[in-house]
Design a protein around this motif. Structure first.
Motif, PDB file in Angstrom:
ATOM      1  N   UNK A 183      -2.678  -6.617 -12.039  1.00 44.08           N
ATOM      2  CA  UNK A 183      -1.682  -6.253 -11.037  1.00 44.08           C
ATOM      3  C   UNK A 183      -2.157  -5.201 -10.055  1.00 44.08           C
ATOM      4  N   UNK A 184      -3.355  -4.632 -10.255  1.00 39.57           N
ATOM      5  CA  UNK A 184      -3.892  -3.653  -9.317  1.00 39.57           C
ATOM      6  C   UNK A 184      -4.205  -4.317  -7.979  1.00 39.57           C
ATOM      7  N   UNK A 185      -4.008  -3.575  -6.907  1.00 36.57           N
ATOM      8  CA  UNK A 185      -4.269  -4.113  -5.567  1.00 36.57           C
ATOM      9  C   UNK A 185      -5.715  -3.821  -5.172  1.00 36.57           C
ATOM     10  N   UNK A 186      -6.548  -4.870  -4.983  1.00 33.00           N
ATOM     11  CA  UNK A 186      -7.929  -4.628  -4.543  1.00 33.00           C
ATOM     12  C   UNK A 186      -7.966  -4.229  -3.075  1.00 33.00           C
ATOM     13  N   UNK A 187      -8.682  -3.145  -2.765  1.00 31.39           N
ATOM     14  CA  UNK A 187      -8.742  -2.614  -1.405  1.00 31.39           C
ATOM     15  C   UNK A 187     -10.084  -2.835  -0.734  1.00 31.39           C
ATOM     16  N   UNK A 188     -11.049  -3.393  -1.468  1.00 36.09           N
ATOM     17  CA  UNK A 188     -12.414  -3.441  -0.954  1.00 36.09           C
ATOM     18  C   UNK A 188     -13.139  -2.154  -1.310  1.00 36.09           C
ATOM     19  N   UNK A 189     -14.443  -2.128  -1.095  1.00 38.49           N
ATOM     20  CA  UNK A 189     -15.281  -0.965  -1.434  1.00 38.49           C
ATOM     21  C   UNK A 189     -15.182  -0.601  -2.911  1.00 38.49           C
ATOM     22  N   UNK A 190     -14.919  -1.611  -3.759  1.00 42.91           N
ATOM     23  CA  UNK A 190     -14.812  -1.432  -5.215  1.00 42.91           C
ATOM     24  C   UNK A 190     -13.646  -0.537  -5.624  1.00 42.91           C
ATOM     25  N   UNK A 191     -12.637  -0.419  -4.772  1.00 44.46           N
ATOM     26  CA  UNK A 191     -11.493   0.448  -5.051  1.00 44.46           C
ATOM     27  C   UNK A 191     -10.228  -0.376  -5.280  1.00 44.46           C
ATOM     28  N   UNK A 192      -9.355   0.155  -6.136  1.00 44.88           N
ATOM     29  CA  UNK A 192      -8.084  -0.492  -6.441  1.00 44.88           C
ATOM     30  C   UNK A 192      -6.967   0.536  -6.328  1.00 44.88           C
ATOM     31  N   UNK A 193      -5.751   0.017  -6.059  1.00 40.76           N
ATOM     32  CA  UNK A 193      -4.582   0.886  -5.940  1.00 40.76           C
ATOM     33  C   UNK A 193      -3.529   0.468  -6.964  1.00 40.76           C
ATOM     34  N   UNK A 194      -2.849   1.450  -7.506  1.00 45.23           N
ATOM     35  CA  UNK A 194      -1.750   1.201  -8.440  1.00 45.23           C
ATOM     36  C   UNK A 194      -0.596   0.484  -7.738  1.00 45.23           C
TER      37      UNK A 194
END
Length: 262
Positions: A183-194
């Motif tokens: 369910x984490x949102x992928x943001x690119x640059x190997x980063x995810x958002x809650x």
């Protein structure tokens, strides 16, 4: 003719499938990349004859009705957060998580983000940062005269400072877990958002129950299997071609009818 519209939905679904596979293959060497999988569901059914209804008054119910499916649609694209292989780099600030867990990152806007790509470095003031310069939390600052760095499996960071016999403990990295990593949102640059779907993060220490271990001088590789991706690409391509054949056949049938009318 319904076959035209039904086959069109199949072609659109397989196009999405190929795009997902293409992204997987493109990131086959991306640090800590998690492969994705397109998932599909059937569309609503059109009922021409209802089951369970008597065909005539006083008769027995019809055992089977007539329901025609109207095609398929993309239900979602799921990121498969499976462990990737650990690759040795020799860099003392390369960290890999073997097991569950996420590093915490603070971006310039002050927002907390999450990553498993532990390709860290030193900032201009000795702080531990990502390859994009984002601060790793909890904040760690290295003395200017640090000559060696040691990080154990639980995330404790030691610095060997010039002129000191014993290594100096600078702090400890913590990890977080989520109830639903997908369910984490992928943001690119190997980063995810809650997100609401991922649930709130649960913080803990590496190597504790439910958390993976940290390995220094290693990075987690992509979990993409090239053989599997190529196999699925062939399958998606064949499915696309079959839907295309259905459209061609429906067009020929329609042409035959129109020629007969003329």
């Amino acid at each position: 003719m319904r076959a035209l519209a039904i086959a069109a939905t199949g072609m659109a679904a397989q196009q999405t499938n190929v795009e997902v596979i293409a992204n997987n293959i493109a990131n086959i060497n991306t640090t800590s990349f998690k492969r994705a999988r397109a998932e599909f569901s059937d569309l609503l059914y059109q009922t021409d004859r209802a089951a369970g209804v008597p065909n005539a008054g006083g008769g027995n119910p019809v055992p089977e009705g007539t329901r025609i499916g109207l095609g398929t649609r993309t239900l979602g694209v799921r990121n498969l957060h499976l462990q990737g292989p650990l690759e040795q780099t020799g860099n003392p600030l390369d960290l890999a998580i073997n097991g569950r867990g996420w590093f915490q990152i603070t971006n310039p806007a002050g927002e907390t983000l999450y990553t498993r790509a532990g390709s860290f470095n030193k900032g201009p003031n000795g702080e531990l940062v990502t390859i994009d310069g984002y601060i790793v939390e909890p904040a760690i600052n290295f003395p200017a005269d640090t000559i060696d760095i040691s990080i154990n499996e639980s995330g404790e960071i030691y610095a060997q400072v010039a002129g000191q016999a014993e290594p100096q403990l600078l702090g400890q990295l913590t990890l977080v877990n989520f109830a639903n990593d997908a369910g984490l949102e992928p943001l690119g640059n190997n980063l995810y958002r809650e997100t609401v779907a991922s649930g709130a993060p649960t913080e803990g220490t590496a190597a504790d129950t439910g958390f993976g271990k940290i390995h220094q001088r290693y990075l987690e590789g992509s979990n993409v299997d090239p053989v599997k991706e190529l196999t699925e690409l062939i399958s998606a391509q064949r499915a696309y071609e079959m839907n295309s054949k259905i459209i061609q056949a429906a067009d020929e049938m329609s042409s035959t009818v129109s020629k007969g009318i003329r």
